[in-house]
Design a protein around this motif. Structure first.
Motif, PDB file in Angstrom:
ATOM      1  N   LYS A  22       0.897  -1.032   0.231  1.00  0.00           N
ATOM      2  CA  LYS A  22      -0.112  -0.042   0.014  1.00  0.00           C
ATOM      3  C   LYS A  22       0.821   1.362  -0.106  1.00  0.00           C
ATOM      4  N   GLY A  23       2.001   1.241   0.902  1.00  0.00           N
ATOM      5  CA  GLY A  23       2.812   2.493   0.745  1.00  0.00           C
ATOM      6  C   GLY A  23       3.440   2.683  -0.290  1.00  0.00           C
ATOM      7  N   ALA A  24       3.858   1.634  -1.043  1.00  0.00           N
ATOM      8  CA  ALA A  24       4.550   1.753  -2.434  1.00  0.00           C
ATOM      9  C   ALA A  24       3.865   2.288  -3.289  1.00  0.00           C
ATOM     10  N   THR A  25       2.500   1.645  -3.206  1.00  0.00           N
ATOM     11  CA  THR A  25       1.516   2.238  -4.312  1.00  0.00           C
ATOM     12  C   THR A  25       1.523   3.694  -4.252  1.00  0.00           C
ATOM     13  N   ASP A  26       1.203   4.047  -2.999  1.00  0.00           N
ATOM     14  CA  ASP A  26       0.848   5.478  -2.541  1.00  0.00           C
ATOM     15  C   ASP A  26       2.029   6.297  -3.071  1.00  0.00           C
ATOM     16  N   MET A  27       3.360   5.960  -2.930  1.00  0.00           N
ATOM     17  CA  MET A  27       4.411   6.619  -3.455  1.00  0.00           C
ATOM     18  C   MET A  27       4.464   6.722  -4.846  1.00  0.00           C
ATOM     19  N   TYR A  28       4.188   5.729  -5.232  1.00  0.00           N
ATOM     20  CA  TYR A  28       4.225   5.691  -7.067  1.00  0.00           C
ATOM     21  C   TYR A  28       3.253   6.458  -7.585  1.00  0.00           C
ATOM     22  N   SER A  30       1.949   9.166  -6.001  1.00  0.00           N
ATOM     23  CA  SER A  30       2.173  10.512  -5.706  1.00  0.00           C
ATOM     24  C   SER A  30       3.210  11.331  -6.467  1.00  0.00           C
ATOM     25  N   GLY A  31       3.726  10.313  -7.546  1.00  0.00           N
ATOM     26  CA  GLY A  31       5.094  10.856  -8.426  1.00  0.00           C
ATOM     27  C   GLY A  31       6.428  10.177  -8.092  1.00  0.00           C
ATOM     28  N   THR A  32       6.498   9.396  -6.815  1.00  0.00           N
ATOM     29  CA  THR A  32       8.150   9.012  -6.480  1.00  0.00           C
ATOM     30  C   THR A  32       8.496   8.327  -7.497  1.00  0.00           C
ATOM     31  N   PRO A  33       9.790   8.521  -8.103  1.00  0.00           N
ATOM     32  CA  PRO A  33      10.066   7.499  -9.161  1.00  0.00           C
ATOM     33  C   PRO A  33      10.179   6.154  -8.782  1.00  0.00           C
ATOM     34  N   ILE A  34       9.916   5.110  -9.661  1.00  0.00           N
ATOM     35  CA  ILE A  34      10.128   3.666  -9.246  1.00  0.00           C
ATOM     36  C   ILE A  34      11.121   3.220  -8.566  1.00  0.00           C
ATOM     37  N   THR A  49       9.632  -4.606  -7.752  1.00  0.00           N
ATOM     38  CA  THR A  49       8.894  -3.175  -6.933  1.00  0.00           C
ATOM     39  C   THR A  49       7.672  -2.924  -7.904  1.00  0.00           C
ATOM     40  N   GLU A  50       7.501  -3.278  -9.179  1.00  0.00           N
ATOM     41  CA  GLU A  50       6.233  -3.308  -9.821  1.00  0.00           C
ATOM     42  C   GLU A  50       5.117  -4.159  -9.365  1.00  0.00           C
ATOM     43  N   ILE A  51       5.567  -5.164  -8.952  1.00  0.00           N
ATOM     44  CA  ILE A  51       4.654  -5.990  -8.369  1.00  0.00           C
ATOM     45  C   ILE A  51       3.966  -5.421  -7.044  1.00  0.00           C
ATOM     46  N   TYR A  52       4.874  -4.864  -6.325  1.00  0.00           N
ATOM     47  CA  TYR A  52       4.195  -4.198  -5.163  1.00  0.00           C
ATOM     48  C   TYR A  52       3.216  -3.014  -5.242  1.00  0.00           C
ATOM     49  N   ILE A  53       3.652  -2.256  -6.198  1.00  0.00           N
ATOM     50  CA  ILE A  53       3.097  -1.079  -6.400  1.00  0.00           C
ATOM     51  C   ILE A  53       1.784  -1.532  -7.453  1.00  0.00           C
ATOM     52  N   LYS A  54       1.714  -2.743  -8.034  1.00  0.00           N
ATOM     53  CA  LYS A  54       0.462  -3.258  -8.747  1.00  0.00           C
ATOM     54  C   LYS A  54       0.364  -2.411  -9.837  1.00  0.00           C
ATOM     55  N   ALA A  55       1.337  -2.147 -10.622  1.00  0.00           N
ATOM     56  CA  ALA A  55       1.477  -1.140 -11.626  1.00  0.00           C
ATOM     57  C   ALA A  55       0.603  -1.428 -12.874  1.00  0.00           C
ATOM     58  N   ARG A  56       0.395  -2.984 -13.115  1.00  0.00           N
ATOM     59  CA  ARG A  56      -0.359  -3.192 -14.284  1.00  0.00           C
ATOM     60  C   ARG A  56      -1.960  -3.197 -14.078  1.00  0.00           C
ATOM     61  N   LEU A  57      -2.301  -2.843 -12.784  1.00  0.00           N
ATOM     62  CA  LEU A  57      -3.843  -2.629 -12.598  1.00  0.00           C
ATOM     63  C   LEU A  57      -4.352  -1.156 -12.765  1.00  0.00           C
ATOM     64  N   VAL A  60      -6.352   0.552  -7.822  1.00  0.00           N
ATOM     65  CA  VAL A  60      -6.071  -0.557  -6.732  1.00  0.00           C
ATOM     66  C   VAL A  60      -6.921  -0.262  -5.535  1.00  0.00           C
ATOM     67  N   SER A  61      -7.488  -1.302  -5.053  1.00  0.00           N
ATOM     68  CA  SER A  61      -8.479  -1.089  -4.035  1.00  0.00           C
ATOM     69  C   SER A  61      -7.736  -1.465  -2.435  1.00  0.00           C
ATOM     70  N   MET A  62      -8.252  -1.045  -1.321  1.00  0.00           N
ATOM     71  CA  MET A  62      -7.530  -1.506  -0.305  1.00  0.00           C
ATOM     72  C   MET A  62      -7.277  -2.908  -0.194  1.00  0.00           C
ATOM     73  N   PRO A  63      -6.071  -3.155   0.561  1.00  0.00           N
ATOM     74  CA  PRO A  63      -5.638  -4.699   0.557  1.00  0.00           C
ATOM     75  C   PRO A  63      -7.004  -5.321   1.441  1.00  0.00           C
ATOM     76  N   ASN A  64      -7.325  -6.561   0.907  1.00  0.00           N
ATOM     77  CA  ASN A  64      -8.310  -7.428   1.804  1.00  0.00           C
ATOM     78  C   ASN A  64      -9.514  -6.912   2.146  1.00  0.00           C
ATOM     79  N   MET A  65      -9.956  -5.905   0.960  1.00  0.00           N
ATOM     80  CA  MET A  65     -11.443  -5.266   1.105  1.00  0.00           C
ATOM     81  C   MET A  65     -12.554  -6.298   1.319  1.00  0.00           C
ATOM     82  N   ARG A  66     -12.325  -7.559   0.564  1.00  0.00           N
ATOM     83  CA  ARG A  66     -13.508  -8.473   0.628  1.00  0.00           C
ATOM     84  C   ARG A  66     -13.449  -8.917   1.974  1.00  0.00           C
ATOM     85  N   GLU A  67     -12.238  -9.383   2.813  1.00  0.00           N
ATOM     86  CA  GLU A  67     -12.385  -9.736   4.286  1.00  0.00           C
ATOM     87  C   GLU A  67     -12.898  -8.832   4.954  1.00  0.00           C
TER      88      GLU A  67
END
Length: 76
Positions: A22-28, A30-34, A49-57, A60-67
């Protein structure tokens, strides 16, 4: 404190790595270089890192929103 809350709410599929992503995605977003995010997370490869920031989606919703939604339904 975080661990106590997770146990209290019985969030079995939530942990520190969810926050890391979540933190990595938020940084990305907000414009922080990958490359900077990669360095902060300690990844050898920017691909990891791209996996962490979920760049392909597209979004991105909150983690575990369904649970969390299921837990809320049980409380009501």
């Amino acid at each position: 404190m975080f661990g106590r809350y997770v146990r209290k709410e019985d969030l079995t599929n939530f942990g520190m790595y969810d926050l890391k992503g979540k933190g990595a995605t938020d940084m990305y977003r907000s414009g922080t270089p990958i490359e900077r995010i990669q360095h902060l997370l300690g990844h050898e490869s920017v691909t990891t890192t791209e996996i962490y920031i979920k760049a392909r989606l597209p979004d991105v919703s909150m983690p575990n929103m369904r649970e969390m939604a299921e837990k809320k339904r049980r409380l009501h």
